[in-house]
Write an enzyme that holds these catalytic residues in place. Sequence first.
Site, PDB file in Angstrom:
ATOM      1  N   HIS A   1     -33.946  37.805  41.965  1.00  0.00           N
ATOM      2  CA  HIS A   1     -33.972  38.874  42.987  1.00  0.00           C
ATOM      3  C   HIS A   1     -34.397  40.223  42.411  1.00  0.00           C
ATOM      4  O   HIS A   1     -34.679  41.156  43.157  1.00  0.00           O
ATOM      5  CB  HIS A   1     -32.591  39.040  43.626  1.00  0.00           C
TER       6      HIS A   1
ATOM      7  N   TYR B   1     -22.271  28.976  43.135  1.00  0.00           N
ATOM      8  CA  TYR B   1     -20.992  29.691  43.168  1.00  0.00           C
ATOM      9  C   TYR B   1     -19.790  28.807  43.461  1.00  0.00           C
ATOM     10  O   TYR B   1     -18.660  29.284  43.434  1.00  0.00           O
ATOM     11  CB  TYR B   1     -21.101  30.868  44.160  1.00  0.00           C
TER      12      TYR B   1
END
Length: 636
Positions: A153, A323
Amino acid sequence: CSSMLMGLWGYFWLIAMSSGTALVYDEEMTRYKLLWVDPACKIEVPERLTVSHTALQEEGLAERCVSVPIRQATDAEILLAHSVEYLEAVKKTPHMSLDELRTFTQQYGDVYFHPNIYHCAKLAIGATLQLVDSVMTGKVRNGMALVRPPGHHSQRSAANGFCVFNNVAIAAHYAKKQYDIKRVLIVDWDVHHGQGVQFAFEDDPSVLYFSWHRYEHQGFWPNLRESDYDSVGKEKGAGFNINVPWNKVGMENSDYLSVFFHVLLPIAYEFSPDLVFVCAGFDSAIGDPEGHMCATPDIFAHLTHLLKSLAGGKLCAVLEGGYNLTSLAQSVCQTVQTLLGDPAPQTSELNGPCESALESIQCVRSAHKPYWAFAPPVSEPSTKRCKLAEKEEGVQAEGSQKEEGDGQKAEEEEVVWMKPPSRLAPPVHTEVALPADLEVPDRCDRVRSSLMYVMFYLTFNAQHLLCTVYYYSQCVCVCVPPQGCSDVAGLMQAVLCLLLPLAYEYDPGLVLLVRGPGSGVGKAAWAQITSLLQGLAQGHTLALLQVRGTPRDILNYDDFFLLYFFHASLLGDPAPSLGPLGAPLPEDMEAMERLRQRLQTHWGLLQNAGEQMIKASKETYSVTQMDNNILENQNG
Ligand code: X5A
Ligand code: ZN
């Protein structure tokens, strides 16, 4: 003559591709964390690395890898993808107070800084570059870097989405500069759009960027218009950016494989990269609190296996997101175990992709039709649909809002799935049956089973063999290149868009590969097909090489080379790259498309266009009518 030829086995072994899998990891990258309360960032924890590495150790995978030390990236390396101003700003963060760090953080989206994150970010790049060096110098064949912070990102002058520097973008620049590399493929299977990588190479035709990502018609983070399927790249780079938006959550193994078969692999083979990077984020796996997808950890074995056939096997996987610590650790193990060459697990219960995935596939294929040799779409793709998506946006935004809410609830309920069973490689990898007075190739055993021996040596007859194998093992996948694929581009198209999806859905217990004399298929293409098909049936492959004349006639150069390619790819050596492929012949294309259309009623994985859209363009609906239908469907 015989001994001279057999000496060639040794020669081939010398020039054979490098072997081994690198694992690049250092505990130092766990030494930073979120220091304040921020719900958006609390999932990015140091344990992400420790659980992944511990799982690799517990599965006995870490010790099978070549452990490569990390290093810090230099300023010059960071500047390959970032501005001086940004680098200088980040350089100050180790000396900031908590308050200063928080203020610094606030100018960026969904990211946090810590006094040690700059150090770790330099190590994450350095680890990635160490991996590139190991693969490019032939020290190893492929590898994985377990790094924090992630990279995809991060942009030229901005941190974003837990990312500080763009590890993979820097590594792609570095690889092109340091080694004579013309084409780089970046496959981003993280559930978020790696907009940083897209922006870095948007106008660059030497780097092909592919990303699938949760999108929900722009309703999901980072909510960018540029993440949709119609961002195909700019100027010279037009066609070299591929976005596959997931407009619904809950995508499954079949949806992921469909996109590989009908979008990524055909383009990747046509592109023919010299090196493959994977932005390996595992938030696209089941149980992840960000992705809310339903693909199971074992799917990453297959995605990895399919990508290993490109670039002569030169693959660098670099950790991005992920995650759910359980799902993450299992997915990392599946990926590394496949890089090591263990057979991929059986993929049961595959079927066609869901309607939403099919729509995305059709949209991407039609957006990229001007740039790549896709078969003509079933129906003229809908500018109608694109308009529709825009009109729908209002409704959809609300819809996705609601799903987001449901998703959060599901997270609390905790998703469960089965731990992938351990994958055992048989003690003998490849056996070869040859006439008794011929030496078997290196790294192979002579077939010991008398049944196999009888089958191979005495019968040498495909028809007979088929019956025998069928009788003894019950599951056979017969692989015949479709009639009329007279060139390698057409053949590969048929393999990727017809044979593989059909075979994966059929889920055979054994793959029987028959090569008759005068098949017209070249040696490198055979190696490719042999490699790709080993993703099936846990790698149980029976290759039958038929030669003209008596078995002893195998002693001619041509058959010998062919046998070499066969045995090398059966052993798991990377298939040699076929080079950039042109467009298949139009008549082959049509023949394949007709076959695909005929078969797709039985085999869902062969579909590449949405039901509604096919209907819509066939019956020339008015836009209003389509709107009504969609609204009805939504209400229903
Ligand atoms: C690397 C990665 C995700 C950021 C999500 C922010 N970043 N909402 O997975
Ligand atoms: Zn992610």
